[in-house]
Scaffold this active site. Structure first.
Site, PDB file in Angstrom:
ATOM      1  N   GLU A  33      59.112 103.803  36.797  1.00  0.00           N
ATOM      2  CA  GLU A  33      60.446 103.674  36.189  1.00  0.00           C
ATOM      3  C   GLU A  33      60.333 103.500  34.665  1.00  0.00           C
ATOM      4  O   GLU A  33      61.237 103.895  33.926  1.00  0.00           O
ATOM      5  CB  GLU A  33      61.216 102.497  36.795  1.00  0.00           C
ATOM      6  CG  GLU A  33      61.522 102.635  38.289  1.00  0.00           C
ATOM      7  CD  GLU A  33      62.785 103.471  38.602  1.00  0.00           C
ATOM      8  OE1 GLU A  33      63.471 103.927  37.658  1.00  0.00           O
ATOM      9  OE2 GLU A  33      63.057 103.685  39.803  1.00  0.00           O
ATOM     10  N   ARG A  51      85.407  85.253  44.249  1.00  0.00           N
ATOM     11  CA  ARG A  51      85.610  86.487  43.467  1.00  0.00           C
ATOM     12  C   ARG A  51      84.735  86.524  42.212  1.00  0.00           C
ATOM     13  O   ARG A  51      85.105  87.117  41.197  1.00  0.00           O
ATOM     14  CB  ARG A  51      87.092  86.661  43.089  1.00  0.00           C
ATOM     15  CG  ARG A  51      88.005  86.749  44.299  1.00  0.00           C
ATOM     16  CD  ARG A  51      89.390  87.267  43.958  1.00  0.00           C
ATOM     17  NE  ARG A  51      90.269  87.126  45.104  1.00  0.00           N
ATOM     18  CZ  ARG A  51      91.091  86.100  45.307  1.00  0.00           C
ATOM     19  NH1 ARG A  51      91.174  85.132  44.417  1.00  0.00           N
ATOM     20  NH2 ARG A  51      91.831  86.040  46.386  1.00  0.00           N
ATOM     21  N   HIS A  66      59.590 103.103  46.688  1.00  0.00           N
ATOM     22  CA  HIS A  66      60.596 103.724  45.830  1.00  0.00           C
ATOM     23  C   HIS A  66      60.011 104.348  44.554  1.00  0.00           C
ATOM     24  O   HIS A  66      60.274 105.512  44.246  1.00  0.00           O
ATOM     25  CB  HIS A  66      61.659 102.674  45.469  1.00  0.00           C
ATOM     26  CG  HIS A  66      62.712 103.182  44.527  1.00  0.00           C
ATOM     27  ND1 HIS A  66      63.659 104.098  44.904  1.00  0.00           N
ATOM     28  CD2 HIS A  66      62.951 102.927  43.211  1.00  0.00           C
ATOM     29  CE1 HIS A  66      64.454 104.381  43.869  1.00  0.00           C
ATOM     30  NE2 HIS A  66      64.042 103.667  42.836  1.00  0.00           N
ATOM     31  N   ASN A 112      69.243 108.362  37.049  1.00  0.00           N
ATOM     32  CA  ASN A 112      68.816 108.897  38.347  1.00  0.00           C
ATOM     33  C   ASN A 112      67.771 110.003  38.218  1.00  0.00           C
ATOM     34  O   ASN A 112      67.445 110.649  39.216  1.00  0.00           O
ATOM     35  CB  ASN A 112      70.026 109.428  39.112  1.00  0.00           C
ATOM     36  CG  ASN A 112      70.937 108.301  39.570  1.00  0.00           C
ATOM     37  OD1 ASN A 112      70.454 107.258  40.004  1.00  0.00           O
ATOM     38  ND2 ASN A 112      72.228 108.497  39.447  1.00  0.00           N
ATOM     39  N   ARG A 126      75.438 107.194  32.613  1.00  0.00           N
ATOM     40  CA  ARG A 126      74.546 106.337  33.391  1.00  0.00           C
ATOM     41  C   ARG A 126      73.823 107.128  34.481  1.00  0.00           C
ATOM     42  O   ARG A 126      72.761 106.728  34.953  1.00  0.00           O
ATOM     43  CB  ARG A 126      75.347 105.181  34.019  1.00  0.00           C
ATOM     44  CG  ARG A 126      74.475 104.161  34.733  1.00  0.00           C
ATOM     45  CD  ARG A 126      75.178 102.832  34.917  1.00  0.00           C
ATOM     46  NE  ARG A 126      74.363 101.920  35.703  1.00  0.00           N
ATOM     47  CZ  ARG A 126      74.623 100.629  35.860  1.00  0.00           C
ATOM     48  NH1 ARG A 126      75.670 100.102  35.280  1.00  0.00           N
ATOM     49  NH2 ARG A 126      73.829  99.870  36.584  1.00  0.00           N
ATOM     50  N   LYS A 164      74.300  96.405  39.085  1.00  0.00           N
ATOM     51  CA  LYS A 164      74.483  96.989  40.413  1.00  0.00           C
ATOM     52  C   LYS A 164      73.921  96.046  41.462  1.00  0.00           C
ATOM     53  O   LYS A 164      72.798  95.563  41.342  1.00  0.00           O
ATOM     54  CB  LYS A 164      73.745  98.330  40.514  1.00  0.00           C
ATOM     55  CG  LYS A 164      74.491  99.495  39.914  1.00  0.00           C
ATOM     56  CD  LYS A 164      73.853 100.796  40.363  1.00  0.00           C
ATOM     57  CE  LYS A 164      74.479 101.984  39.693  1.00  0.00           C
ATOM     58  NZ  LYS A 164      73.819 103.255  40.097  1.00  0.00           N
ATOM     59  N   HIS A 189      65.438 110.699  40.974  1.00  0.00           N
ATOM     60  CA  HIS A 189      65.886 109.887  42.112  1.00  0.00           C
ATOM     61  C   HIS A 189      66.495 110.714  43.240  1.00  0.00           C
ATOM     62  O   HIS A 189      66.490 110.271  44.387  1.00  0.00           O
ATOM     63  CB  HIS A 189      66.874 108.817  41.656  1.00  0.00           C
ATOM     64  CG  HIS A 189      66.198 107.622  41.038  1.00  0.00           C
ATOM     65  ND1 HIS A 189      65.402 107.720  39.910  1.00  0.00           N
ATOM     66  CD2 HIS A 189      66.163 106.308  41.395  1.00  0.00           C
ATOM     67  CE1 HIS A 189      64.942 106.523  39.603  1.00  0.00           C
ATOM     68  NE2 HIS A 189      65.377 105.650  40.479  1.00  0.00           N
ATOM     69  N   LYS A 224      67.641 100.834  29.333  1.00  0.00           N
ATOM     70  CA  LYS A 224      68.630 100.724  30.400  1.00  0.00           C
ATOM     71  C   LYS A 224      69.894 100.050  29.868  1.00  0.00           C
ATOM     72  O   LYS A 224      71.006 100.458  30.181  1.00  0.00           O
ATOM     73  CB  LYS A 224      68.072  99.951  31.599  1.00  0.00           C
ATOM     74  CG  LYS A 224      69.107  99.832  32.703  1.00  0.00           C
ATOM     75  CD  LYS A 224      68.552  99.829  34.090  1.00  0.00           C
ATOM     76  CE  LYS A 224      69.688  99.854  35.112  1.00  0.00           C
ATOM     77  NZ  LYS A 224      69.229  99.645  36.472  1.00  0.00           N
ATOM     78  N   GLU A 226      79.000 103.777  35.758  1.00  0.00           N
ATOM     79  CA  GLU A 226      78.449 105.064  36.155  1.00  0.00           C
ATOM     80  C   GLU A 226      79.504 106.113  36.405  1.00  0.00           C
ATOM     81  O   GLU A 226      79.680 106.613  37.518  1.00  0.00           O
ATOM     82  CB  GLU A 226      77.552 104.927  37.407  1.00  0.00           C
ATOM     83  CG  GLU A 226      76.783 106.220  37.661  1.00  0.00           C
ATOM     84  CD  GLU A 226      75.631 106.034  38.627  1.00  0.00           C
ATOM     85  OE1 GLU A 226      75.224 104.903  38.898  1.00  0.00           O
ATOM     86  OE2 GLU A 226      75.136 107.069  39.096  1.00  0.00           O
ATOM     87  N   HIS A 255      64.853 109.852  46.499  1.00  0.00           N
ATOM     88  CA  HIS A 255      65.578 109.253  47.630  1.00  0.00           C
ATOM     89  C   HIS A 255      65.422 110.091  48.888  1.00  0.00           C
ATOM     90  O   HIS A 255      65.283 109.558  49.990  1.00  0.00           O
ATOM     91  CB  HIS A 255      67.069 109.112  47.297  1.00  0.00           C
ATOM     92  CG  HIS A 255      67.383 107.967  46.388  1.00  0.00           C
ATOM     93  ND1 HIS A 255      68.543 107.904  45.638  1.00  0.00           N
ATOM     94  CD2 HIS A 255      66.696 106.829  46.101  1.00  0.00           C
ATOM     95  CE1 HIS A 255      68.554 106.776  44.936  1.00  0.00           C
ATOM     96  NE2 HIS A 255      67.441 106.113  45.193  1.00  0.00           N
TER      97      HIS A 255
END
Lengths: 377, 377
Positions: free
Chosen positions: B194, B130, B275, B253, B249, B152, B256, B235, B245, B260
């Site tokens: 980015e 965990r 990307h 994106n 946050r 993330k 994005h 960031k 998020e 995407h």
């Protein structure tokens, strides 16, 4: 539409975990009301139900009906019964099913079953989209008073039990006490051992109450609901104080270090020993070991053993059918337990009934000599 | 033994996340110093390194040497290069290796590689027991300024990218800027997109600085370290404010949603689009779409396109080699994106350079008409 919960014959335990706060409802008939509780507490209107073959045969259809009546779109996955279900393969199957059902962050995974289903489904809920909503509908006494509360989830690996998992708090727990009538006496007793544990940790008055009222708890009625509510509240208090088990939450492991070792020593063969039985023996051993270390009176250990024995739980290692492995093997199982830091053993010991504490650096040699003595009495 | 970090030619960015706080060190030569940073910041003395074939061939051996010199026992697992490595099967392989290495809670999983390795290894670190400690050693520019910061983690499934994962913050990030010299120009440019994004979100002065200094950033030296540090700090600021998020946050994106969709439309074929290139085109589209909605001046969109074009990034859909699917398919990819709530589209729009904001309930018909117009210009 729906009467406010809890209703007069129900109890509510609230976990004040900030933005992860949630309620546990305890009482008879909650499965038939699940839809109403779902829509009054969650934003989403989709659910993926995970259950097992035994529980599903009885309760899946009333649960689906209730959800449908209240406008929650639900799909279900039924898995085999037993500890082996907590596998990586089933985690893949459950997450795939949840994604196929297009469960988004505000929708929910529902665990309908005992600890195995709760641990597996909760793990899946914790990793799909980095966390979707999770509803626990525990159907065993053990799950109602222990595993459904507190957010621990997990699966087993070839390296050991529960070695993979996340902390993922549920958003709602519905403990339907009516379903407990269908448990076997042995299953009920195994869950009862964890109820006794809460008294032994820090609630002497609760242990005394159980000594007087255990028959009513076993028979059902208000005392059963009371015992479950006190247990959930006790666990809730510890979890709120120490959500990720860095300190006080370790007290919940009273009886578990010995208990886990005995489970490992019997290869998790439930015909010989189930978790709650291991905990019962483990709690007696923890009290006797504390007496041996001159921390507590031997009378307390005797009183604990007498109560557990009265309800029909095993209290001695020789109560376990079949041969136990040598003490060295038991020690190895203890050392492999997670509660080991840098080679030293951490144990939950006690100064008497309801006076448990976390003891660091207990010498392994003392534990070994104690165990050797216990099995040869 | 070890000089205090950061050293004069290095930068340190601190993420003030309470009991999950950590440092990002940025500068040349950090891989060779990893052992010292490890032992000065982590309690455990074991590490399991996850890397890929390309990165491992260059940097695994110096990393192992450094850890060994400082008394950290390390084992490693080398995986194939590429997005397909972020699979359930590899998650099983990595967690099994980490458990075999007897990594306990205070020991660490180390990700040595780009975003793919970081996402996979971080996910494994988040679920073993965990959660065990996690060290990121990002070796691509994209990973240094984006994916290694913020916690993330994730893997891909047949339902889409990053649909399984956890939030699991690293305990240390070592961004060794010397390794960036071995990146191809195309890889470096993709990461640079980015960096530009942080300027466009809310730092107009940083965008202006990049317009003047981008050549030095590409060539290396103090400007490169500065650009990476500003990006990590940007960031970090957003992550500290909104770790999971739920609000702000989402600004990260920017570019994005379109990006995407273009990645999906090219079946994640990196020979056609990577990307960062999708993000570059997406940022230009987001600025143009904002102009079309009369939120921003078309001059700002032109200025963004001019800068991205100058460094060699694609800025138009027709810059992507090969045929794109019909606009309806692009819209479907947009609708399947996670940033959809109850059928409405959430977009990051802008009022001008460095003035982005989260726009809820953008009509899908507007987006579709805009996209249709863009590709037929």
């Amino acid at each position: 539409m729906n009467a406010p919960s809890p209703r007069p014959n129900e109890r509510l335990v609230h976990l004040a975990l900030g933005d992860r706060a949630y309620d546990i409802l305890i009482g008879p008939g909650l499965i038939a009301r699940a839809g109403g509780e779902f829509i009054s507490r969650l934003k989403g209107r989709r659910a993926a139900i995970i259950t097992d073959e035994n529980v599903g045969a009885r309760y899946l259809s009333p649960l689906m009906d209730s959800l449908q009546t209240d406008g929650v779109e639900a799909v279900s996955l039924t898995l085999p019964v037993g500890e082996k279900t907590k596998s990586f393969d089933n985690l893949a199957a459950v997450t795939d099913m949840v994604l196929s059902a297009r469960i988004e962050r505000n929708d929910a995974v529902i665990a309908l079953g005992g600890g195995v289903i709760g641990d597996l489904a909760g793990f899946a809920a914790g990793i799909v989209r980095r966390g979707v909503r999770f509803v626990q509908i525990p159907t065993s006494l053990l799950a109602q008073v222990d595993s459904s509360v507190g957010g621990k989830t997990g699966i087993n690996t070839r390296h050991g039990k529960n070695l993979l998992g996340v902390f993922h708090q549920p958003d709602l727990v519905l403990a339907d006490t009516a379903v407990l009538d269908s448990l076997s006496p042995r299953e009920f007793r195994a869950g009862y051992a964890e109820i006794v544990k809460y008294g032994l940790i820090d609630k002497p008055y609760f242990f005394h109450w159980l000594e007087r009222h255990w028959k009513q708890v076993f028979e059902g009625g208000p005392e059963r609901i009371e015992a479950i509510a006190v247990s959930c509240q006790a666990k809730a208090d510890v979890v709120v104080e120490d959500e990720r088990e860095t300190g006080r939450r370790a007290l919940l492991n009273l009886g578990h270090t010995f208990g886990h070792a005995l489970e490992a020593a019997t290869a998790y063969d439930s015909s010989r020993l189930v978790h709650g039985e291991g905990v019962a023996i483990g709690m007696v051993l923890a009290h006797r070991f504390s007496a041996r270390l001159n921390l507590a009176s031997p009378d307390d250990a005797a009183r604990v053993a007498a109560h557990l024995s009265e309800v029909g739980l095993p209290t001695e290692m020789w109560d376990i059918p079949g041969e136990l492995p040598p003490t060295e093997i038991l020690m190895e199982a203890i050392a492999q337990d997670k509660k080991v830091k840098g080679g030293k053993l951490t144990f939950i010991l006690t100064r008497g009934i309801g006076q448990s504490f976390v003891a660091d650096e207990v010498p392994a040699s003392e534990v070994m000599a104690f165990l050797e003595g216990m099995r040869n009495q």
